[in-house]
Write a protein that holds these residues in place. Structure first.
Motif, PDB file in Angstrom:
ATOM      1  N   GLN A  47      59.776  17.488  53.264  1.00  0.00           N
ATOM      2  CA  GLN A  47      60.170  17.279  51.863  1.00  0.00           C
ATOM      3  C   GLN A  47      59.433  18.295  51.001  1.00  0.00           C
ATOM      4  OE1 GLN A  47      59.143  13.591  49.705  1.00  0.00           O
ATOM      5  NE2 GLN A  47      61.231  13.622  48.884  1.00  0.00           N
ATOM      6  N   GLU A  61      55.858  18.559  52.578  1.00  0.00           N
ATOM      7  CA  GLU A  61      55.159  17.501  53.307  1.00  0.00           C
ATOM      8  C   GLU A  61      55.906  17.247  54.607  1.00  0.00           C
ATOM      9  OE1 GLU A  61      54.501  13.760  51.263  1.00  0.00           O
ATOM     10  OE2 GLU A  61      53.607  12.843  53.049  1.00  0.00           O
ATOM     11  N   ALA A  64      56.890  12.507  60.098  1.00  0.00           N
ATOM     12  CA  ALA A  64      57.292  12.311  61.491  1.00  0.00           C
ATOM     13  C   ALA A  64      58.569  11.477  61.574  1.00  0.00           C
ATOM     14  CB  ALA A  64      56.164  11.626  62.254  1.00  0.00           C
ATOM     15  N   ARG A  65      59.441  11.864  62.503  1.00  0.00           N
ATOM     16  CA  ARG A  65      60.685  11.129  62.769  1.00  0.00           C
ATOM     17  C   ARG A  65      60.801  10.861  64.256  1.00  0.00           C
ATOM     18  NH1 ARG A  65      60.181  10.221  58.335  1.00  0.00           N
ATOM     19  NH2 ARG A  65      61.475  10.686  56.535  1.00  0.00           N
ATOM     20  N   PRO A  76      58.706   5.718  60.533  1.00  0.00           N
ATOM     21  CA  PRO A  76      57.260   5.876  60.737  1.00  0.00           C
ATOM     22  C   PRO A  76      56.472   4.637  60.304  1.00  0.00           C
ATOM     23  CG  PRO A  76      58.065   7.404  59.060  1.00  0.00           C
ATOM     24  CD  PRO A  76      59.257   6.772  59.673  1.00  0.00           C
ATOM     25  N   VAL A  96      52.756  16.940  65.311  1.00  0.00           N
ATOM     26  CA  VAL A  96      53.210  17.194  63.934  1.00  0.00           C
ATOM     27  C   VAL A  96      52.541  18.450  63.367  1.00  0.00           C
ATOM     28  CG1 VAL A  96      53.216  16.298  61.555  1.00  0.00           C
ATOM     29  CG2 VAL A  96      53.787  14.775  63.462  1.00  0.00           C
ATOM     30  N   ASN A 120      50.155  14.119  56.967  1.00  0.00           N
ATOM     31  CA  ASN A 120      49.538  12.793  56.837  1.00  0.00           C
ATOM     32  C   ASN A 120      48.597  12.538  58.008  1.00  0.00           C
ATOM     33  OD1 ASN A 120      51.065  11.405  54.493  1.00  0.00           O
ATOM     34  ND2 ASN A 120      52.672  12.364  55.715  1.00  0.00           N
ATOM     35  N   SER A 122      45.999   9.625  59.736  1.00  0.00           N
ATOM     36  CA  SER A 122      45.536   8.241  59.675  1.00  0.00           C
ATOM     37  C   SER A 122      44.054   8.198  60.038  1.00  0.00           C
ATOM     38  CB  SER A 122      46.358   7.344  60.603  1.00  0.00           C
ATOM     39  OG  SER A 122      46.066   7.620  61.933  1.00  0.00           O
ATOM     40  N   ASP A 182      46.412   9.723  49.336  1.00  0.00           N
ATOM     41  CA  ASP A 182      47.836   9.354  49.320  1.00  0.00           C
ATOM     42  C   ASP A 182      48.005   7.945  48.749  1.00  0.00           C
ATOM     43  OD1 ASP A 182      50.551   9.572  49.772  1.00  0.00           O
ATOM     44  OD2 ASP A 182      50.377   9.952  51.921  1.00  0.00           O
ATOM     45  N   ASP A 183      49.186   7.685  48.199  1.00  0.00           N
ATOM     46  CA  ASP A 183      49.535   6.354  47.653  1.00  0.00           C
ATOM     47  C   ASP A 183      48.480   5.884  46.663  1.00  0.00           C
ATOM     48  OD1 ASP A 183      51.538   6.614  49.494  1.00  0.00           O
ATOM     49  OD2 ASP A 183      50.717   5.178  50.912  1.00  0.00           O
ATOM     50  N   ARG A 206      54.424   6.011  44.465  1.00  0.00           N
ATOM     51  CA  ARG A 206      55.812   5.852  44.025  1.00  0.00           C
ATOM     52  C   ARG A 206      56.009   4.634  43.120  1.00  0.00           C
ATOM     53  NH1 ARG A 206      58.651   5.388  49.015  1.00  0.00           N
ATOM     54  NH2 ARG A 206      59.042   3.169  48.825  1.00  0.00           N
ATOM     55  N   GLY A 240      57.921  10.189  45.108  1.00  0.00           N
ATOM     56  CA  GLY A 240      59.024   9.249  44.912  1.00  0.00           C
ATOM     57  C   GLY A 240      59.740   9.399  43.586  1.00  0.00           C
ATOM     58  N   GLU A 242      62.789   9.870  41.516  1.00  0.00           N
ATOM     59  CA  GLU A 242      64.197   9.692  41.859  1.00  0.00           C
ATOM     60  C   GLU A 242      65.151  10.041  40.735  1.00  0.00           C
ATOM     61  OE1 GLU A 242      64.656   5.736  43.456  1.00  0.00           O
ATOM     62  OE2 GLU A 242      63.715   6.296  45.367  1.00  0.00           O
ATOM     63  N   GLY A 260      60.297  14.099  45.554  1.00  0.00           N
ATOM     64  CA  GLY A 260      61.111  12.888  45.556  1.00  0.00           C
ATOM     65  C   GLY A 260      62.575  13.217  45.753  1.00  0.00           C
ATOM     66  N   TYR A 261      63.376  12.133  45.947  1.00  0.00           N
ATOM     67  CA  TYR A 261      64.795  12.312  46.222  1.00  0.00           C
ATOM     68  C   TYR A 261      65.488  13.095  45.121  1.00  0.00           C
ATOM     69  CZ  TYR A 261      64.211   8.604  49.779  1.00  0.00           C
ATOM     70  OH  TYR A 261      63.832   7.849  50.853  1.00  0.00           O
ATOM     71  N   PRO A 266      63.650  14.237  52.204  1.00  0.00           N
ATOM     72  CA  PRO A 266      63.108  14.830  53.437  1.00  0.00           C
ATOM     73  C   PRO A 266      64.283  15.220  54.336  1.00  0.00           C
ATOM     74  CG  PRO A 266      62.054  12.714  52.959  1.00  0.00           C
ATOM     75  CD  PRO A 266      63.236  12.832  52.040  1.00  0.00           C
TER      76      PRO A 266
HETATM   77  P1  C2E Z   1      53.815   8.792  52.643  1.00  0.00           P
HETATM   78  O1  C2E Z   1      52.961   9.847  53.214  1.00  0.00           O
HETATM   79  O2  C2E Z   1      53.378   8.163  51.376  1.00  0.00           O
HETATM   80  O3  C2E Z   1      55.259   9.475  52.488  1.00  0.00           O
HETATM   81  C1  C2E Z   1      56.154   9.209  51.454  1.00  0.00           C
HETATM   82  C2  C2E Z   1      57.319   8.342  51.932  1.00  0.00           C
HETATM   83  O4  C2E Z   1      58.238   8.169  50.848  1.00  0.00           O
HETATM   84  C3  C2E Z   1      58.137   8.950  53.054  1.00  0.00           C
HETATM   85  O5  C2E Z   1      58.619   7.879  53.856  1.00  0.00           O
HETATM   86  C4  C2E Z   1      59.296   9.623  52.314  1.00  0.00           C
HETATM   87  O6  C2E Z   1      60.442   9.794  53.122  1.00  0.00           O
HETATM   88  C5  C2E Z   1      59.522   8.645  51.211  1.00  0.00           C
HETATM   89  N1  C2E Z   1      60.104   9.237  49.991  1.00  0.00           N
HETATM   90  C6  C2E Z   1      60.015  10.504  49.541  1.00  0.00           C
HETATM   91  N2  C2E Z   1      60.641  10.646  48.357  1.00  0.00           N
HETATM   92  C7  C2E Z   1      61.142   9.430  48.037  1.00  0.00           C
HETATM   93  C8  C2E Z   1      61.907   8.915  46.913  1.00  0.00           C
HETATM   94  O7  C2E Z   1      62.241   9.614  45.958  1.00  0.00           O
HETATM   95  N3  C2E Z   1      62.221   7.599  46.947  1.00  0.00           N
HETATM   96  C9  C2E Z   1      61.868   6.778  47.984  1.00  0.00           C
HETATM   97  N4  C2E Z   1      62.257   5.492  47.935  1.00  0.00           N
HETATM   98  N5  C2E Z   1      61.152   7.228  49.046  1.00  0.00           N
HETATM   99  C10 C2E Z   1      60.795   8.528  49.070  1.00  0.00           C
HETATM  100  P2  C2E Z   1      58.608   7.950  55.450  1.00  0.00           P
HETATM  101  O8  C2E Z   1      59.041   9.328  55.881  1.00  0.00           O
HETATM  102  O9  C2E Z   1      59.385   6.783  55.948  1.00  0.00           O
HETATM  103  O10 C2E Z   1      57.077   7.788  55.820  1.00  0.00           O
HETATM  104  C11 C2E Z   1      56.392   6.583  55.573  1.00  0.00           C
HETATM  105  C12 C2E Z   1      54.917   6.725  55.783  1.00  0.00           C
HETATM  106  O11 C2E Z   1      54.622   6.939  57.178  1.00  0.00           O
HETATM  107  C13 C2E Z   1      54.281   7.923  55.071  1.00  0.00           C
HETATM  108  O12 C2E Z   1      54.062   7.598  53.702  1.00  0.00           O
HETATM  109  C14 C2E Z   1      53.015   8.101  55.868  1.00  0.00           C
HETATM  110  O13 C2E Z   1      52.027   7.219  55.424  1.00  0.00           O
HETATM  111  C15 C2E Z   1      53.448   7.703  57.266  1.00  0.00           C
HETATM  112  N6  C2E Z   1      53.697   8.918  58.071  1.00  0.00           N
HETATM  113  C16 C2E Z   1      54.820   9.691  58.149  1.00  0.00           C
HETATM  114  N7  C2E Z   1      54.636  10.729  59.001  1.00  0.00           N
HETATM  115  C17 C2E Z   1      53.351  10.621  59.473  1.00  0.00           C
HETATM  116  C18 C2E Z   1      52.549  11.408  60.385  1.00  0.00           C
HETATM  117  O14 C2E Z   1      52.960  12.451  60.911  1.00  0.00           O
HETATM  118  N8  C2E Z   1      51.276  10.959  60.625  1.00  0.00           N
HETATM  119  C19 C2E Z   1      50.784   9.833  60.025  1.00  0.00           C
HETATM  120  N9  C2E Z   1      49.517   9.459  60.308  1.00  0.00           N
HETATM  121  N10 C2E Z   1      51.494   9.095  59.151  1.00  0.00           N
HETATM  122  C20 C2E Z   1      52.765   9.479  58.878  1.00  0.00           C
END
Ligand code: C2E
Ligand code: MG
Ligand code: MG
Ligand code: MG
Length: 290
Positions: A47, A61, A64-65, A76, A96, A120, A122, A182-183, A206, A240, A242, A260-261, A266
């Motif tokens: 993204q 950013e 992972a998928r 994820p 990654v 990201n 952990s 983050d967050d 977000r 986030g 939108e 964000g979207y 992404p």
């Molecule tokens: P995060 O790092 O806070 O990533 C942001 C999440 O919000 C991502 O979800 C992304 O797809 C989503 N997002 C982005 N823009 C928007 C938007 O405008 N609206 C909404 N509703 N969502 C949006 P995703 O890809 O499902 O990832 C979820 C979480 O999983 C990530 O939150 C991160 O904490 C974790 N994650 C993802 N990839 C990895 C990785 O490679 N390693 C680790 N340790 N954690 C990961």
């Protein structure tokens, strides 16, 4: 609750617990298998992160998928916790960083300027003894300068392990890698602890960004976070976004970066590659790389 429902309620409760445990175990076995024998199941979505102050994309950013042949796409939010508990997060994280790093090197070459990469991380990964050396070795091997990499660690998790986090992140940060909380805003950081964390970036959660439409409290909270960041000499990224209104508000409030979207979802590496080139071509001449 289950007890008050009598024997039947207890049985239902037990069977739900069992279903969850079964699912967890299934994911663990399948993830282990994917990492060892079928790594193509794992991919990365990217993204773009837009610099609101400079007016161009400053980085991506990596997210992972996991696409399983029969279980389908597993988010994820589901498989990262499984990877953490099963001791597989190191392998996922290494994959990654390696794959996303390669992409970013290629895109930077195409654009003629260094693109930032956000990864990201952990806390389980930070607990690995040699994590600092391994990240540095990967960067060197791929030809990424430390300043190009930003590591995102969830704010709430940072607070649960302050000593470990401060030690490992300080060492990474000394080598030039940037660290993002983050967050941000969903945890319970005390100001005292926050000031001690080795941070460069605050990522505004977000939940505050989506509140910008209706609630003036969300605006007040974001303003407070931006002021805090400014006082601590940190940059800010809003996640986030939108809508146009959210985008414009954050720009007016002085947030450094946005994603964000609204700007871009992404997407696969291929799709993001074209998106980056398209946006770069549309830039006014003074913003283009020489
Ligand atoms: P995060 O790092 O806070 O990533 C942001 C999440 O919000 C991502 O979800 C992304 O797809 C989503 N997002 C982005 N823009 C928007 C938007 O405008 N609206 C909404 N509703 N969502 C949006 P995703 O890809 O499902 O990832 C979820 C979480 O999983 C990530 O939150 C991160 O904490 C974790 N994650 C993802 N990839 C990895 C990785 O490679 N390693 C680790 N340790 N954690 C990961
Ligand atoms: Mg993140
Ligand atoms: Mg986030
Ligand atoms: Mg998150």
């Amino acid at each position: 609750v289950a007890k008050s429902q009598g024997k039947g309620g207890m049985a239902l409760f037990d069977s739900q617990m069992k279903q969850q445990a079964d699912r967890r175990l299934e994911l663990e076995i399948e993830l282990r298998h994917a990492l060892a024998d079928d790594p193509a199941q794992l991919t990365i979505a990217f993204q773009p992160i837009f610099s609101l102050t400079e007016g161009r994309i400053q980085g991506v950013e990596a997210l992972a998928r996991w696409n399983h042949p029969t279980l389908g796409a597993i988010s994820p939010a589901q498989f990262i916790p499984v990877a953490e508990e099963a001791g597989l997060i190191g392998a996922v994280g290494a994959f990654v960083l390696e794959e996303a790093g390669r992409q970013v090197v290629a895109w930077s070459r195409q654009l003629g300027r260094p693109l930032q990469l956000s990864i990201n991380l952990s806390v389980r990964q930070l607990q690995e003894e040699d994590i600092v050396e391994r990240i540095q070795a990967t960067l060197q091997r791929l030809g990424i300068v430390a300043g190009q990499l930003e590591l995102e660690v969830t704010e709430s998790v940072m607070m649960q392990h302050p000593e470990l986090v401060v030690d490992r992140l300080s060492r990474l940060r000394k080598s030039g890698i940037r660290i993002a909380a983050d967050d941000f805003g969903t945890g319970y950081s005390s100001m005292a602890v926050l000031a001690q964390l080795p941070l460069d970036v605050i990522k505004v959660d977000r939940s505050f960004v989506s509140g910008l439409e209706e609630h003036s409290e969300a605006t007040a909270i974001i303003q407070a976070i931006l002021e805090l960041a400014h006082a601590l000499n940190l940059t800010t990224t809003a996640e986030g976004i939108e809508t146009q209104l959210q985008w414009d508000s954050l720009q007016e409030l002085g947030c450094t970066n946005g994603q964000g979207y609204f700007f871009c979802r992404p997407l696969s590496a291929e799709a993001i590659g074209s998106f980056l080139l398209e946006k770069e071509a549309a830039l006014p001449p003074q913003l283009k790389a020489a």
